[in-house]
Design a protein around this motif. Structure first.
Motif, PDB file in Angstrom:
ATOM      1  N   PHE A 123      -5.916   9.968  39.427  1.00 23.95           N
ATOM      2  CA  PHE A 123      -5.930  10.885  38.289  1.00 23.95           C
ATOM      3  C   PHE A 123      -6.666  10.263  37.107  1.00 23.95           C
ATOM      4  O   PHE A 123      -7.485  10.923  36.458  1.00 23.95           O
ATOM      5  N   VAL A 124      -6.384   8.995  36.813  1.00 23.72           N
ATOM      6  CA  VAL A 124      -7.045   8.320  35.692  1.00 23.72           C
ATOM      7  C   VAL A 124      -8.541   8.183  35.958  1.00 23.72           C
ATOM      8  O   VAL A 124      -9.361   8.413  35.057  1.00 23.72           O
ATOM      9  N   ILE A 125      -8.915   7.824  37.177  1.00 21.24           N
ATOM     10  CA  ILE A 125     -10.339   7.691  37.507  1.00 21.24           C
ATOM     11  C   ILE A 125     -11.056   9.032  37.396  1.00 21.24           C
ATOM     12  O   ILE A 125     -12.157   9.109  36.854  1.00 21.24           O
ATOM     13  N   SER A 126     -10.409  10.103  37.863  1.00 21.34           N
ATOM     14  CA  SER A 126     -11.047  11.418  37.726  1.00 21.34           C
ATOM     15  C   SER A 126     -11.136  11.828  36.260  1.00 21.34           C
ATOM     16  O   SER A 126     -12.125  12.448  35.844  1.00 21.34           O
ATOM     17  N   PHE A 127     -10.138  11.471  35.453  1.00 20.36           N
ATOM     18  CA  PHE A 127     -10.204  11.739  34.011  1.00 20.36           C
ATOM     19  C   PHE A 127     -11.359  10.972  33.373  1.00 20.36           C
ATOM     20  O   PHE A 127     -12.112  11.526  32.570  1.00 20.36           O
ATOM     21  N   LEU A 128     -11.503   9.704  33.726  1.00 25.27           N
ATOM     22  CA  LEU A 128     -12.590   8.897  33.176  1.00 25.27           C
ATOM     23  C   LEU A 128     -13.948   9.438  33.604  1.00 25.27           C
ATOM     24  O   LEU A 128     -14.905   9.425  32.824  1.00 25.27           O
ATOM     25  N   ASN A 129     -14.047   9.922  34.827  1.00 29.16           N
ATOM     26  CA  ASN A 129     -15.305  10.500  35.301  1.00 29.16           C
ATOM     27  C   ASN A 129     -15.631  11.802  34.574  1.00 29.16           C
ATOM     28  O   ASN A 129     -16.780  12.026  34.185  1.00 29.16           O
ATOM     29  N   ARG A 130     -14.628  12.656  34.378  1.00 26.52           N
ATOM     30  CA  ARG A 130     -14.866  13.916  33.674  1.00 26.52           C
ATOM     31  C   ARG A 130     -15.213  13.689  32.212  1.00 26.52           C
ATOM     32  O   ARG A 130     -15.987  14.437  31.624  1.00 26.52           O
ATOM     33  N   ALA A 131     -14.616  12.656  31.614  1.00 27.17           N
ATOM     34  CA  ALA A 131     -14.898  12.344  30.205  1.00 27.17           C
ATOM     35  C   ALA A 131     -16.165  11.509  30.045  1.00 27.17           C
ATOM     36  O   ALA A 131     -16.538  11.173  28.927  1.00 27.17           O
ATOM     37  N   HIS A 132     -16.799  11.153  31.158  1.00 27.76           N
ATOM     38  CA  HIS A 132     -18.020  10.342  31.161  1.00 27.76           C
ATOM     39  C   HIS A 132     -17.793   9.012  30.437  1.00 27.76           C
ATOM     40  O   HIS A 132     -18.635   8.569  29.661  1.00 27.76           O
ATOM     41  N   ASN A 140       0.392  -1.514  19.842  1.00 29.53           N
ATOM     42  CA  ASN A 140      -0.766  -0.674  19.549  1.00 29.53           C
ATOM     43  C   ASN A 140      -1.095   0.116  20.815  1.00 29.53           C
ATOM     44  O   ASN A 140      -1.861  -0.320  21.660  1.00 29.53           O
ATOM     45  N   ILE A 141      -0.500   1.297  20.923  1.00 29.89           N
ATOM     46  CA  ILE A 141      -0.569   2.075  22.154  1.00 29.89           C
ATOM     47  C   ILE A 141      -1.985   2.585  22.431  1.00 29.89           C
ATOM     48  O   ILE A 141      -2.441   2.571  23.579  1.00 29.89           O
ATOM     49  N   PHE A 142      -2.703   3.037  21.404  1.00 26.95           N
ATOM     50  CA  PHE A 142      -4.053   3.567  21.606  1.00 26.95           C
ATOM     51  C   PHE A 142      -4.972   2.497  22.193  1.00 26.95           C
ATOM     52  O   PHE A 142      -5.688   2.749  23.165  1.00 26.95           O
ATOM     53  N   CYS A 143      -4.948   1.292  21.618  1.00 26.99           N
ATOM     54  CA  CYS A 143      -5.797   0.211  22.139  1.00 26.99           C
ATOM     55  C   CYS A 143      -5.314  -0.252  23.507  1.00 26.99           C
ATOM     56  O   CYS A 143      -6.130  -0.644  24.347  1.00 26.99           O
ATOM     57  N   LEU A 144      -4.017  -0.196  23.744  1.00 25.65           N
ATOM     58  CA  LEU A 144      -3.483  -0.538  25.064  1.00 25.65           C
ATOM     59  C   LEU A 144      -4.025   0.425  26.122  1.00 25.65           C
ATOM     60  O   LEU A 144      -4.466  -0.002  27.191  1.00 25.65           O
ATOM     61  N   ILE A 145      -4.027   1.711  25.822  1.00 30.13           N
ATOM     62  CA  ILE A 145      -4.539   2.704  26.769  1.00 30.13           C
ATOM     63  C   ILE A 145      -6.027   2.490  27.025  1.00 30.13           C
ATOM     64  O   ILE A 145      -6.486   2.544  28.169  1.00 30.13           O
ATOM     65  N   LEU A 146      -6.788   2.205  25.962  1.00 28.15           N
ATOM     66  CA  LEU A 146      -8.221   1.944  26.150  1.00 28.15           C
ATOM     67  C   LEU A 146      -8.456   0.700  26.997  1.00 28.15           C
ATOM     68  O   LEU A 146      -9.344   0.679  27.856  1.00 28.15           O
ATOM     69  N   ALA A 147      -7.661  -0.352  26.768  1.00 28.41           N
ATOM     70  CA  ALA A 147      -7.806  -1.567  27.575  1.00 28.41           C
ATOM     71  C   ALA A 147      -7.444  -1.300  29.036  1.00 28.41           C
ATOM     72  O   ALA A 147      -8.115  -1.797  29.947  1.00 28.41           O
ATOM     73  N   LEU A 148      -6.409  -0.505  29.262  1.00 24.31           N
ATOM     74  CA  LEU A 148      -6.050  -0.160  30.638  1.00 24.31           C
ATOM     75  C   LEU A 148      -7.136   0.680  31.295  1.00 24.31           C
ATOM     76  O   LEU A 148      -7.430   0.506  32.483  1.00 24.31           O
ATOM     77  N   PHE A 149      -7.743   1.601  30.537  1.00 19.88           N
ATOM     78  CA  PHE A 149      -8.875   2.369  31.071  1.00 19.88           C
ATOM     79  C   PHE A 149     -10.011   1.426  31.471  1.00 19.88           C
ATOM     80  O   PHE A 149     -10.640   1.614  32.512  1.00 19.88           O
ATOM     81  N   GLY A 150     -10.271   0.424  30.642  1.00 24.97           N
ATOM     82  CA  GLY A 150     -11.311  -0.544  30.966  1.00 24.97           C
ATOM     83  C   GLY A 150     -10.993  -1.338  32.215  1.00 24.97           C
ATOM     84  O   GLY A 150     -11.869  -1.592  33.049  1.00 24.97           O
ATOM     85  N   ILE A 151      -9.724  -1.721  32.381  1.00 20.43           N
ATOM     86  CA  ILE A 151      -9.316  -2.464  33.572  1.00 20.43           C
ATOM     87  C   ILE A 151      -9.460  -1.598  34.814  1.00 20.43           C
ATOM     88  O   ILE A 151      -9.975  -2.035  35.849  1.00 20.43           O
ATOM     89  N   ILE A 152      -9.027  -0.351  34.719  1.00 18.36           N
ATOM     90  CA  ILE A 152      -9.126   0.552  35.866  1.00 18.36           C
ATOM     91  C   ILE A 152     -10.588   0.803  36.235  1.00 18.36           C
ATOM     92  O   ILE A 152     -10.962   0.793  37.403  1.00 18.36           O
ATOM     93  N   ARG A 153     -11.418   0.993  35.220  1.00 21.33           N
ATOM     94  CA  ARG A 153     -12.834   1.284  35.479  1.00 21.33           C
ATOM     95  C   ARG A 153     -13.524   0.077  36.120  1.00 21.33           C
ATOM     96  O   ARG A 153     -14.308   0.234  37.050  1.00 21.33           O
ATOM     97  N   ILE A 154     -13.236  -1.125  35.662  1.00 22.35           N
ATOM     98  CA  ILE A 154     -13.907  -2.304  36.220  1.00 22.35           C
ATOM     99  C   ILE A 154     -13.336  -2.639  37.598  1.00 22.35           C
ATOM    100  O   ILE A 154     -14.063  -3.122  38.466  1.00 22.35           O
ATOM    101  N   ASN A 155     -12.048  -2.377  37.848  1.00 27.30           N
ATOM    102  CA  ASN A 155     -11.478  -2.618  39.169  1.00 27.30           C
ATOM    103  C   ASN A 155     -12.022  -1.644  40.195  1.00 27.30           C
ATOM    104  O   ASN A 155     -12.074  -1.946  41.380  1.00 27.30           O
TER     105      ASN A 155
END
Length: 163
Positions: free
Chosen positions: A8-17, A110-125
């Motif tokens: 779900f997160v990967i598809s969200f990241l793909n849709r959000a480019h 800092n929840i917003f930055c935590l979510i962005l960092a997790l998005f970065g981890i998911i995208r690079i993994n």
């Protein structure tokens, strides 16, 4: 269950480019702008209350700790902005930075930055396997800022224990 959330997160990241560069750029903006807005809010509240900032910080030590966190976030955002090309050049640098930042931002809430960092981890993994950090210009500051955030967490816990 975990794979469904990951998909779900990967598809969200793909849709959000959102690729790694856009995630890092958004993360830099968040690290720089959030502390500026927080500092502006503290100055505004102290001027409305007609108190000096030192009085406000002495009366509420949690705000003083949050000021340390905000200043550290601002410095980290500026440093990442300067080293952005080096971070994006090696995927290991990016992964190490996002992993340490996820832990740091979790410690200070800092929840917003935590979510962005997790998005970065998911995208690079999603892209690569295991890689190590290539640059000490990334590793040393990330660990130093992680230690500062850990110190701020300990200070916050000690304030709550004393109450």
């Amino acid at each position: 269950m975990v794979s469904k959330i990951n998909n779900f997160v990967i598809s969200f990241l793909n849709r959000a480019h959102l690729d790694t560069k856009k995630i890092l750029t958004t993360y830099i903006y968040a690290l720089i702008l959030i502390p500026l807005f927080f500092g502006s809010f503290i100055i505004l509240t102290s001027s409305i209350a007609k108190q000096n900032i030192n009085v406000v910080l002495n009366n509420t030590p949690l705000i003083a700790i949050d000021m340390i966190v905000a200043l550290t976030d601002f410095i980290m955002g500026y440093y990442i902005w300067l080293k952005k090309d080096l971070i994006l050049k090696h995927e290991g640098n990016y992964r190490f930075l996002m992993f340490t930042q996820a832990i740091s931002q979790l410690m200070v809430g800092n929840i917003f930055c935590l979510i962005l960092a997790l998005f970065g981890i998911i995208r690079i993994n999603e892209q690569t396997g295991k890689l190590k950090c290539q640059s000490s210009f990334i590793k040393v500051p990330a660990v130093i800022f992680l230690a500062i955030f850990g110190f701020c967490l300990v200070l916050t816990i000690s304030i709550f224990i004393r109450k």
